[in-house]
Design a protein around this motif. Structure first.
Motif, PDB file in Angstrom:
ATOM      1  N   TYR A   1       0.840  -1.202   0.000  1.00 41.35           N
ATOM      2  CA  TYR A   1       0.000   0.000   0.000  1.00 41.35           C
ATOM      3  C   TYR A   1       0.873   1.248   0.000  1.00 41.35           C
ATOM      4  O   TYR A   1       0.656   2.193  -0.775  1.00 41.35           O
ATOM      5  CB  TYR A   1      -0.903  -0.034   1.242  1.00 41.35           C
TER       6      TYR A   1
ATOM      7  N   MET B   1       2.369   1.800  -3.392  1.00 37.73           N
ATOM      8  CA  MET B   1       1.396   2.346  -4.352  1.00 37.73           C
ATOM      9  C   MET B   1       1.168   3.832  -4.095  1.00 37.73           C
ATOM     10  O   MET B   1       1.065   4.625  -5.032  1.00 37.73           O
ATOM     11  CB  MET B   1       0.073   1.583  -4.260  1.00 37.73           C
TER      12      MET B   1
ATOM     13  N   VAL C   1       1.939   6.383  -6.992  1.00 35.18           N
ATOM     14  CA  VAL C   1       0.797   7.002  -7.665  1.00 35.18           C
ATOM     15  C   VAL C   1       0.524   8.412  -7.150  1.00 35.18           C
ATOM     16  O   VAL C   1       0.173   9.300  -7.928  1.00 35.18           O
ATOM     17  CB  VAL C   1      -0.460   6.114  -7.517  1.00 35.18           C
ATOM     18  N   TYR C   2       0.669   8.616  -5.838  1.00 35.71           N
ATOM     19  CA  TYR C   2       0.320   9.916  -5.256  1.00 35.71           C
ATOM     20  C   TYR C   2       1.544  10.745  -4.879  1.00 35.71           C
ATOM     21  O   TYR C   2       1.406  11.825  -4.300  1.00 35.71           O
ATOM     22  CB  TYR C   2      -0.551   9.726  -4.012  1.00 35.71           C
TER      23      TYR C   2
ATOM     24  N   TYR D   1      -7.232   6.936  -2.834  1.00 41.23           N
ATOM     25  CA  TYR D   1      -8.114   5.769  -2.949  1.00 41.23           C
ATOM     26  C   TYR D   1      -7.444   4.662  -3.744  1.00 41.23           C
ATOM     27  O   TYR D   1      -6.474   4.890  -4.463  1.00 41.23           O
ATOM     28  CB  TYR D   1      -9.435   6.169  -3.615  1.00 41.23           C
ATOM     29  N   LEU D   2      -7.967   3.461  -3.617  1.00 35.51           N
ATOM     30  CA  LEU D   2      -7.515   2.327  -4.420  1.00 35.51           C
ATOM     31  C   LEU D   2      -8.661   1.872  -5.319  1.00 35.51           C
ATOM     32  O   LEU D   2      -9.802   1.836  -4.880  1.00 35.51           O
ATOM     33  CB  LEU D   2      -7.102   1.145  -3.521  1.00 35.51           C
ATOM     34  N   PRO D   3      -8.361   1.491  -6.578  1.00 36.71           N
ATOM     35  CA  PRO D   3      -9.403   0.907  -7.433  1.00 36.71           C
ATOM     36  C   PRO D   3      -9.838  -0.454  -6.867  1.00 36.71           C
ATOM     37  O   PRO D   3      -9.006  -1.227  -6.411  1.00 36.71           O
ATOM     38  CB  PRO D   3      -8.706   0.718  -8.782  1.00 36.71           C
TER      39      PRO D   3
ATOM     40  N   LEU E   1      -8.223  -3.978  -7.407  1.00 35.69           N
ATOM     41  CA  LEU E   1      -6.954  -4.371  -6.804  1.00 35.69           C
ATOM     42  C   LEU E   1      -7.119  -5.486  -5.795  1.00 35.69           C
ATOM     43  O   LEU E   1      -6.243  -6.325  -5.622  1.00 35.69           O
ATOM     44  CB  LEU E   1      -6.319  -3.173  -6.092  1.00 35.69           C
TER      45      LEU E   1
ATOM     46  N   LEU F   1     -11.965  11.134 -13.675  1.00 36.80           N
ATOM     47  CA  LEU F   1     -11.944  10.737 -12.269  1.00 36.80           C
ATOM     48  C   LEU F   1     -11.885  11.944 -11.328  1.00 36.80           C
ATOM     49  O   LEU F   1     -11.583  11.794 -10.145  1.00 36.80           O
ATOM     50  CB  LEU F   1     -10.810   9.741 -11.974  1.00 36.80           C
TER      51      LEU F   1
ATOM     52  N   LEU G   1     -12.340   3.142  -4.973  1.00 36.87           N
ATOM     53  CA  LEU G   1     -13.075   3.547  -6.172  1.00 36.87           C
ATOM     54  C   LEU G   1     -13.740   2.303  -6.760  1.00 36.87           C
ATOM     55  O   LEU G   1     -13.066   1.379  -7.213  1.00 36.87           O
ATOM     56  CB  LEU G   1     -12.120   4.163  -7.201  1.00 36.87           C
ATOM     57  N   THR G   2     -15.076   2.270  -6.738  1.00 37.38           N
ATOM     58  CA  THR G   2     -15.807   1.117  -7.267  1.00 37.38           C
ATOM     59  C   THR G   2     -16.021   1.290  -8.765  1.00 37.38           C
ATOM     60  O   THR G   2     -15.657   2.318  -9.336  1.00 37.38           O
ATOM     61  CB  THR G   2     -17.192   0.974  -6.618  1.00 37.38           C
TER      62      THR G   2
END
Lengths: 405, 356
Positions: free
Chosen positions: B43, B46, B50-51, B65-67, B70, B290, B314-315
């Motif tokens: 985590y 990531m 990503v951030y 957030y995570l998709p 994952l 997004l 993120l759903t």
């Protein structure tokens, strides 16, 4: 259930009888003039048919098989004597339809009978292709060819795969490690052989200095070439670049990136490239999976962006397995081509390059790991088909050489 | 290392107005981000990749957030192996990968308490006689799916439990009628997965010509998704009308929730809106960029997950925010609608040729 997309006119009702008829159809010598004439005519029919204009991959295919290039192709089959192999079983990928056409027509040119399994997914271009081909095969002068060619769709069914395999002399599986594993579980006759084209990973190698030296038109042309390689099949083709390696000093690489990506964005916008929500989600998921389990990475774009870019310092097996296409690029900097060679692994198939020449690449070939880099082509030609594919000369694979002394 | 996880307030989930609950939730979520970064190396990697590492958010929409997919690919957890008391899996169709969610005792207990706080607001504190629209065998089955978790979770709010379906998913009409008869004077709680209630209870009754009268105070709570009903073009209004017609069921509440965030569910109110409890919220994101929007892909936020980094997900569902603090039902906070799933593109995912 079996759908027959191209099939000889027959009284046979069941698959076994149809397969027996195809296997018994008269073969021909490689590049028999009637077969060359049929392929050239099919190529012309596609090139002249307006329906195919909007499908560049089929136009490229038809161009590849035009009469003039068939003569060049024939000239590559030197030595010999060569005779046909017999019956060739082609298993085509569902994501890149046109691959099936190359495999099938090359084998047909070599004088073989063919049974091909294609995806159930019916795109407009493939429907049009089967219609055009069917019309041509129905003509009297092509009856002998029609008798020996069968194209089918069926859901994975061991019994059908077995029935076809039992009659073939060569089984050709195009792409997909999972498909290869599933098909290999179905035995072949002892005398038959197999060609399998596994999942591959491909990348682009761009000389930063050369990109920085481009004028606006040159940059736009480069973006157009890159677009063709990466976006025609939404990066789903094995030979589409999924990583971009910049070669030069760190400073030049950084500046070249800043020039190149806006040009690609302009190309995507000009093409009105589709960007459905599901692709946004795919890219978002891939981005996180690529960043997971590595010590350092740096996203260059927002989550889900088209394209999505992640700056990394190395490539590993996980990257090659996880990358799902739809517009995600791993980006790396390397000082020279030796650095690129050191990145490569057996999975890597195509390097689409810009700013280098043949001599530059010949110098690093001895450093490559086994099976790495089967194709090194100018950017814009990553998807261009070649009769030598993944290191295999298909004309030789589809024929048999007889040793006479 | 942060030793104590952030405290979370579960009581009274609908009385706090948005501004106040948002400030509290933001602090909780920021604390959870730090908590998981220290405990889940993947985590943390990531978030750095990503951030860029700056992950303390100034507003809910900025919480990293995570998709949701994952959780199908990665085993993400922030506790050691031996602290995992339960592994939840999504009820994926055969052959597809399922989500794996790792719960420790604390997260599991928080989920139970959170669900209680939500559900009691809708059906009251009293335990009602409960008719479970499923089969006992489903619940005893091996995998701990979202369906099992749902039934077990909601069972806490009932007594005198009875299962409405047999192991072949056929209605046990004798048992059902006896149950309704026995509890004729009291409201009863019915619970089931949306498509199970639809296919195996309502449609089954319609084709068998059976009717029930459960009385106007009884309540049906159902969740689990509309996909199968949407395929048959059955919307919420039709579903409710036919339930009222056939069973005399007038109080029907759908809920939106997922195995990745068990406990913090979004219940449908009397006015027909889904409501966020104070310890959770939703952010809609434009499906192309997004960026936060009124309508789009649904991101779910929850202050509950401690054993896995699932506090912002993120759903691939689509929804629209309908308002905040001013729903006719009187509940404060965000209320919204769900519209279904993001449609799959023609050819999804890997370039592997499908063997099927």
């Amino acid at each position: 259930m079996i759908d027959y997309l191209l099939a000889p006119a027959t009284d046979a009702r069941d698959l076994d009888a149809r397969l027996d008829a195809v296997a018994a159809a008269p073969g021909a010598a490689p590049f028999d003039e009637r077969r060359v004439a049929f392929v050239a005519e099919l190529s012309r029919a596609v090139l002249l048919d307006r329906r195919f204009r909007e499908f560049p991959e089929l136009m490229a295919m038809a161009h590849w098989f035009r009469a003039a290039s068939l003569a060049d192709l024939r000239a590559t089959l030197t030595g010999g004597p060569f005779v046909r192999r017999g019956l060739v079983f082609h298993i085509a990928p569902s994501n890149v339809d046109s691959v099936f056409i190359y495999s099938w027509l090359l084998s047909l040119l070599c004088g073989n009978a063919n049974v091909a399994r294609v995806s159930r997914r019916r795109t407009p271009q493939m429907s049009a292709f089967f219609e055009t081909t069917g019309t041509l095969l129905a003509r009297d002068d092509h009856r002998a060819i029609a008798a020996g060619n069968l194209v089918v769709s069926y859901d994975h069914d061991v019994a059908v795969t077995q029935a076809i395999g039992a009659r073939c002399h060569l089984r050709t599986i195009w792409g997909g490690d999972a498909t290869i594993a599933a098909i290999r579980a179905v035995p072949l006759p002892a005398l038959a052989s197999e060609l399998a084209f596994a999942n591959r990973f491909s990348l682009a190698a761009l000389a930063a200095g050369a990109v920085l030296g481009l004028d606006a038109d040159g940059l736009a042309a480069l973006a157009r070439a890159f677009y063709a390689d990466a976006f025609w099949f939404n990066q789903q083709a094995c030979s589409s670049p999924r990583a971009v390696v910049w070669i030069g000093t760190h400073d030049d690489c950084a500046r070249a990136r800043e020039r190149f990506w806006p040009a690609l964005a302009a190309e995507l916008a000009a093409r009105g490239h589709e960007n459905p929500a599901s692709h946004v989600m795919d890219r978002a998921t891939t981005l996180f999976r690529l960043a997971h389990a590595r010590r350092a990475s740096a996203a260059q774009t927002a989550i889900g962006a088209l394209p999505t870019r992640l700056l990394v310092d190395d490539l590993d097996a996980q990257d090659r397995a996880v990358h799902d296409g739809n517009g995600v690029f791993l980006e790396l900097d390397r000082p020279d081509l030796a650095g690129v060679a050191a990145l490569l692994a057996s999975r890597d198939q195509t390097i689409a390059h810009y700013g280098f020449d043949r001599g530059d690449w010949l110098a690093v070939l001895p450093m490559l790991p086994p099976h790495a880099a089967d194709r090194i082509v100018p950017i814009g030609q990553a998807l261009a088909f070649g009769a030598v594919w993944d290191g295999v000369d298909l004309l030789r694979a589809f024929t048999r050489q007889i040793d006479i002394r | 290392m942060t030793d104590a996880p952030p405290a979370v307030t579960l009581a009274d989930p609908y009385s706090v107005p948005q501004a106040e609950r948002e400030a509290r939730l933001l602090a909780d979520l920021n604390a959870l981000t730090a908590w998981h970064r220290e405990r889940c190396a993947g985590y943390d990697a990531m978030l750095r990749g990503v951030y860029g590492g700056a992950t303390q958010a100034a507003r809910l929409a900025d919480v990293p957030y995570l998709p949701v997919r994952l959780f199908k690919h990665l085993a993400l957890r922030s506790v050691p192996d031996d602290a995992v008391v339960r592994q939840l899996t999504s009820s994926g169709t055969s052959g597809r990968q399922v989500s794996r969610i790792f719960l420790d005792a604390e997260t599991s207990a928080l989920q139970v308490r959170a669900l209680a706080a939500i559900v009691q607001d809708f059906i009251g504190r009293q335990r009602l006689p409960m008719l479970i629209v499923d089969s006992a065998q489903t619940i005893r089955g091996g995998a701990f799916s979202a369906r099992t978790a749902g039934v077990l979770g909601f069972s806490n709010f009932g007594r005198h439990h009875e299962y409405a379906l047999d192991e072949a998913m056929q209605p046990r009409w004798d048992a059902i009628e006896r149950f309704v008869d026995t509890h004729r004077d009291a409201p009863i709680l019915l619970f089931g997965f949306t498509w199970v209630v639809w296919r195996h209870f309502l449609e089954a009754a319609e084709s068998a010509g059976r009717r029930l009268d459960v009385g106007p105070r009884s309540v049906l709570v159902h969740g689990g998704g509309w996909k199968k009903l949407a395929d048959e073009r059955v919307d919420n209004a039709t579903f409710k009308r036919r339930l009222a017609e056939r069973f005399g069921l007038v109080r029907v509440a759908n809920y939106y929730g997922m195995v990745e965030q068990v406990g913090s569910i979004y219940m449908e109110c009397e006015a027909g809106y889904l409501h966020a409890p104070a310890f959770a919220d939703v952010v809609m994101r434009d499906t192309a960029t997004l960026a936060p929007a009124d309508s789009g892909a649904v991101e779910v936020l929850s202050a509950l997950p401690r054993s896995y980094p699932g506090h912002a997900i993120l759903t691939e569902d689509l929804g629209t925010i309908r308002g905040r603090d001013d729903c006719a039902c009187g509940r404060k906070g965000t209320y919204f609608h769900i519209h279904g799933r993001i449609p799959a593109a023609e050819l999804r995912g890997c370039s592997d040729v499908r063997a099927t």
